[in-house]
Structures are given as structure tokens and as C-alpha cells.
Design a protein around this motif. Structure first.
Motif, PDB file in Angstrom:
ATOM      1  N   HIS A 252      49.832 -13.077  -0.515  1.00 20.04           N
ATOM      2  CA  HIS A 252      48.729 -13.851  -0.093  1.00 20.04           C
ATOM      3  C   HIS A 252      49.171 -15.350   0.805  1.00 20.04           C
ATOM      4  CE1 HIS A 252      49.504 -16.565  -3.557  1.00 20.04           C
ATOM      5  NE2 HIS A 252      49.289 -15.296  -4.252  1.00 20.04           N
ATOM      6  N   ASP A 253      50.432 -15.571   0.531  1.00 19.58           N
ATOM      7  CA  ASP A 253      51.097 -16.946   1.023  1.00 19.58           C
ATOM      8  C   ASP A 253      51.517 -16.666   2.663  1.00 19.58           C
ATOM      9  OD1 ASP A 253      50.216 -18.551  -0.904  1.00 19.58           O
ATOM     10  OD2 ASP A 253      52.187 -18.401  -1.745  1.00 19.58           O
TER      11      ASP A 253
ATOM     12  N   GLN B 209      51.311 -14.153   6.265  1.00 16.42           N
ATOM     13  CA  GLN B 209      50.426 -13.395   7.311  1.00 16.42           C
ATOM     14  C   GLN B 209      50.787 -11.908   7.377  1.00 16.42           C
ATOM     15  OE1 GLN B 209      47.177 -13.991   8.823  1.00 16.42           O
ATOM     16  NE2 GLN B 209      47.540 -15.754   7.322  1.00 16.42           N
TER      17      GLN B 209
ATOM     18  N   LYS C  41      40.349  -6.610   9.503  1.00 17.73           N
ATOM     19  CA  LYS C  41      40.984  -7.922   8.772  1.00 17.73           C
ATOM     20  C   LYS C  41      40.273  -8.046   7.658  1.00 17.73           C
ATOM     21  CE  LYS C  41      42.835 -10.492  13.006  1.00 17.73           C
ATOM     22  NZ  LYS C  41      42.713 -11.425  13.809  1.00 17.73           N
ATOM     23  N   GLN C  42      41.171  -8.576   6.806  1.00 13.54           N
ATOM     24  CA  GLN C  42      40.849  -8.880   5.135  1.00 13.54           C
ATOM     25  C   GLN C  42      41.583 -10.036   4.938  1.00 13.54           C
ATOM     26  OE1 GLN C  42      41.294  -5.101   2.672  1.00 13.54           O
ATOM     27  NE2 GLN C  42      40.083  -3.983   4.073  1.00 13.54           N
ATOM     28  N   SER C  43      41.054 -11.023   5.058  1.00 17.61           N
ATOM     29  CA  SER C  43      41.781 -12.477   4.677  1.00 17.61           C
ATOM     30  C   SER C  43      43.106 -12.430   5.459  1.00 17.61           C
ATOM     31  CB  SER C  43      41.702 -12.402   3.221  1.00 17.61           C
ATOM     32  OG  SER C  43      42.600 -13.501   2.643  1.00 17.61           O
ATOM     33  N   PHE C  44      44.236 -12.524   4.838  1.00 16.70           N
ATOM     34  CA  PHE C  44      45.423 -12.486   5.173  1.00 16.70           C
ATOM     35  C   PHE C  44      46.030 -11.343   5.720  1.00 16.70           C
ATOM     36  CE2 PHE C  44      45.811 -11.762   0.905  1.00 16.70           C
ATOM     37  CZ  PHE C  44      47.003 -10.886   0.810  1.00 16.70           C
TER      38      PHE C  44
ATOM     39  N   GLU D  65      45.859  -7.551   8.217  1.00 18.00           N
ATOM     40  CA  GLU D  65      45.360  -7.058   9.389  1.00 18.00           C
ATOM     41  C   GLU D  65      45.873  -5.682   9.349  1.00 18.00           C
ATOM     42  OE1 GLU D  65      44.689  -7.559  14.211  1.00 18.00           O
ATOM     43  OE2 GLU D  65      46.234  -8.442  13.360  1.00 18.00           O
TER      44      GLU D  65
END
Length: 377
Positions: A33-34, A36, A52-55, A57
Motif C-alpha cells: 500500500h505504500d 504504486q 483501478k483500485q486505490s494503489f 491498477e
């Protein structure tokens, strides 16, 4: 970091149709999560081509043009790390497309075999990779034996599971699930041996059916449950699958075929079992179902083929069979566990402890991220 995962051209990501690589990716991505993260895989009619889901793709391409489409796409983006799964022969193409990226090649099978890779292709893959990870020491040895100079680049990173998804029969909730699933399959009061895997000769389910000859007199309530299809979500019947049906016909209700079971249903099928058996006949890289069975606290019998014995310590958290193509050897191991319930329980409990300490997806993600950081120093 900007990180790309490039799956093989076999199955889509997420693991809607199974697959060890896809299941592992699903498990580790929450711990990125930190960063991409872009995940490339083949397209599927049930999934959009981009998502795309948050961080994270997801980019998906048709199987027929997948490799070139991925190569074209990574030209457009600047990735710090590109992680190529199980395809050493493709890494040089990807390196040409993104020469400034660092490359990690991870191997879940013996992909450096002379049957799959020429010497020139192998040398090129090693040159292009900044690090190579393998799912077992066995797979590492297959590389180093052929290309000794690659040893310093190869790191063993075992797979893992999401422990939160697995209940055990030692817990109240696990007992409730066990009762429900056993009722679903009409297995109340039975002694259940469980096989999970593709229905292929290399996986050896025919040996477990034959092993029943040596067990049914002593264990009249024994049932062998065979979970799986011909190929992941494919339940078509080929000659080998038909031979399993024919072989089991004389055992009446003692053999149960469930067909393919979705990944999310595997934990509850494990907890219904008394014993899990991996009957692999080929040099198994290290079947991830070992981690799953340990997570569910189920005692394991496996074969000394490939990397299986690296996580199952004989006599400690399971039994490892050397006489791997002998039905009597499987029968003797099953008999031993049924005859020694305290040992059976301790195998299951120690397996769960092993996973808790070493084989959770958090551990896998941490080891991979550490590898990425090292090659970017």
C-alpha cells in the motif's frame, strides 16, 4: 516505488480461475500500500480490460497478443521494478522495452529446464534479471545446476497464505464449519482423507484410490474426497479423469469427487478433513496447498518430490513418503495417523504454528519488498 507485476499468459488476475501465482499476488498486494502497483494479466470476459483500485491498477490484454501488448505498455510507464513471473524467455523483450527498470524474475516451476529454455535464452534471462526468486530450494538448484554463475542472484522466497481465512478444528468456529461442510457432502461420522489438486497423473490421485484396498477393512467409515478438475476451473473429462471414475467405481460411496472448487472455498473444505494427502508424482516445485493445509491445522502426508519436503518435516508436522508411487506406502501413512490420534493432532497444530511464524502473505511481501530495495540501492 512504482512496481509492475507481469503474470503469465495462462490465467487472469485476480485469481478468479485459481492459479498459484495469481493466488499469491492476491495475498501479497495489500502489503504494497505504500507503493504504486500495476498488475498485467490476460483478459477475461468477466473482468474489465483496465481497472483501478486505490494503489493498484490492473491492465489486461488478450492472450493471443499478450506478451507484445505488455512490452508496448511498459514502454509508456516508468517502473522502478518490473517483476516477471515464471517466464524467463520473455524477460529480455521486457528489458528492451524498459531498460532503466530493475527486473525481478520469480520462478514457480522449473522454467530453466533444457526442455523449456535454450542455453542462450537462459544466459540472456540471467543477464537481464537483477534478482531471481524461487518458491523452493529445489527450484533454485535447478537453475544453479545448469548456470552456476547465477547463484548469487537467486533467492528462495517461499509462498504463504492469509491466515485469517483459515479456521482449524481446534477452534469453535472451525468445528462449526467442519460440521456444516461434512453435512453438505453427507460425510457425518466418516474418516475423511482429502486430496486437492488438478486431476492429472502427475498429481497421483489414482494412487490414493488404490490405497483404499489396504484400508477399508480396518476403517469401514473411510472416505476419500477428491477436490479438483482437469485443469483449474475446467471440469471436462479426459482419459485420465475417466480412468479415475472407473477405478473408484468399485468402492461405491468411499470416493467422492467434488469437481473444481473456487479458491475461496478451499479453507472450509480443508477443515472438514481428518488427513490431507499430496500424492504428487512429478518433481513438485512446492505445492502451495501444503501451506493451506497447515493453515487449517490438518495433518499432512506428502511425497518426497521436488520441494515438498522443505516445509513438511517428516515426523514433526507431517509425513513424507519416499516410496511415492506405491499405494501401500500411502495406506501405511494414513493408517499410522488414524492409529495415532495424538500424533495426528500434534502434526496439525505444529503445521499451523509454522505458517503463523513463517508462511503468511505478510512474510512473502516483506521478503519481496526487501529484494526490490536491495536491487535499487
Amino acid at each position: 516505488m512504482r512496481i509492475a507485476f507481469i503474470c503469465t499468459e495462462k490465467l487472469p488476475s485476480p485469481a478468479i480461475k485459481g492459479g498459484a501465482i495469481q493466488i499469491m499476488i492476491d495475498g501479497i498486494v495489500p502489503f504494497f500500500h505504500d507503493h504504486q502497483l500495476t498488475i498485467f494479466s490476460i483478459s477475461d470476459q468477466s473482468l474489465p480490460n483496465t481497472e483501478k483500485q486505490s494503489f493498484i491498477e490492473y491492465i489486461r490484454f488478450p492472450k493471443e497478443t499478450y506478451i507484445n501488448d505488455v512490452a508496448d505498455e511498459i514502454k509508456k510507464q516508468q517502473f522502478h521494478v518490473i517483476h516477471v513471473f515464471n517466464r524467463p524467455s520473455h524477460i529480455s523483450l521486457y528489458k528492451e522495452s524498459s531498460p532503466n527498470s530493475k527486473f525481478v524474475l520469480s520462478l514457480h516451476n522449473d522454467m530453466f529446464s533444457e526442455l523449456k529454455l535454450t542455453r542462450e535464452e537462459g544466459l540472456k534471462a540471467i543477464e537481464c534479471a537483477d534478482a531471481i526468486t524461487t518458491v523452493s530450494k529445489y527450484i533454485k538448484q535447478t537453475i544453479v545446476k545448469r548456470f552456476p554463475h547465477a547463484s548469487h542472484k537467486v533467492h528462495v522466497i517461499y509462498s504463504g497464505v492469509d491466515l485469517k481465512k483459515y479456521q482449524t478444528v481446534f477452534e469453535t468456529q472451525g468445528k462449526i464449519i467442519r460440521k456444516r461442510v461434512r453435512k453438505q457432502y453427507n460425510l457425518q461420522g466418516k474418516q475423511v482423507i482429502l486430496f486437492i489438486g488438478r486431476l492429472s497423473k502427475t498429481k497421483g490421485p489414482h494412487l490414493l484410490i488404490k490405497a483404499l484396498d489396504h484400508l477399508i477393512t480396518k476403517y469401514p467409515d473411510i472416505v476419500l474426497v477428491i477436490v479438483g478438475g482437469k485443469w483449474f476451473s475446467d471440469n471436462t473429462v479426459d482419459d485420465y479423469v475417466q480412468s479415475l471414475f472407473d477405478l473408484s467405481s468399485r468402492f461405491s460411496t468411499r470416493v467422492l469427487f467434488t469437481k473444481y472448487v473456487p479458491t475461496e472455498k478451499i479453507p472450509e473444505h480443508l477443515v472438514m478433513a481428518d488427513i490431507f494427502v499430496c500424492s504428487s508424482q512429478w518433481h513438485e516445485p512446492l505445492a502451495r496447498v501444503h501451506y493451506e493445509a497447515m493453515a487449517a491445522g490438518v495433518p499432512i502426508i506428502t511425497t518426497n518430490r521436488g520441494g515438498n519436503g522443505e516445509v513438511i518435516q517428516h515426523g514433526e508436522n507431517g509425513l513424507v513418503i519416499n516410496d511415492y508411487d506405491n499405494p501401500k506406502a500411502f495406506a501405511d501413512a494414513i493408517d499410522y495417523l488414524f492409529s495415532n490420534p495424538s500424533k495426528k493432532k500434534s502434526f496439525g497444530m505444529l503445521g499451523r504454528e509454522y505458517v503463523n511464524k513463517q508462511f503468511q502473505f505478510q512474510h512473502v511481501a516483506d521478503r519481496l519488498l526487501n529484494t526490490y530495495l536491495q536491487i535499487n540501492e
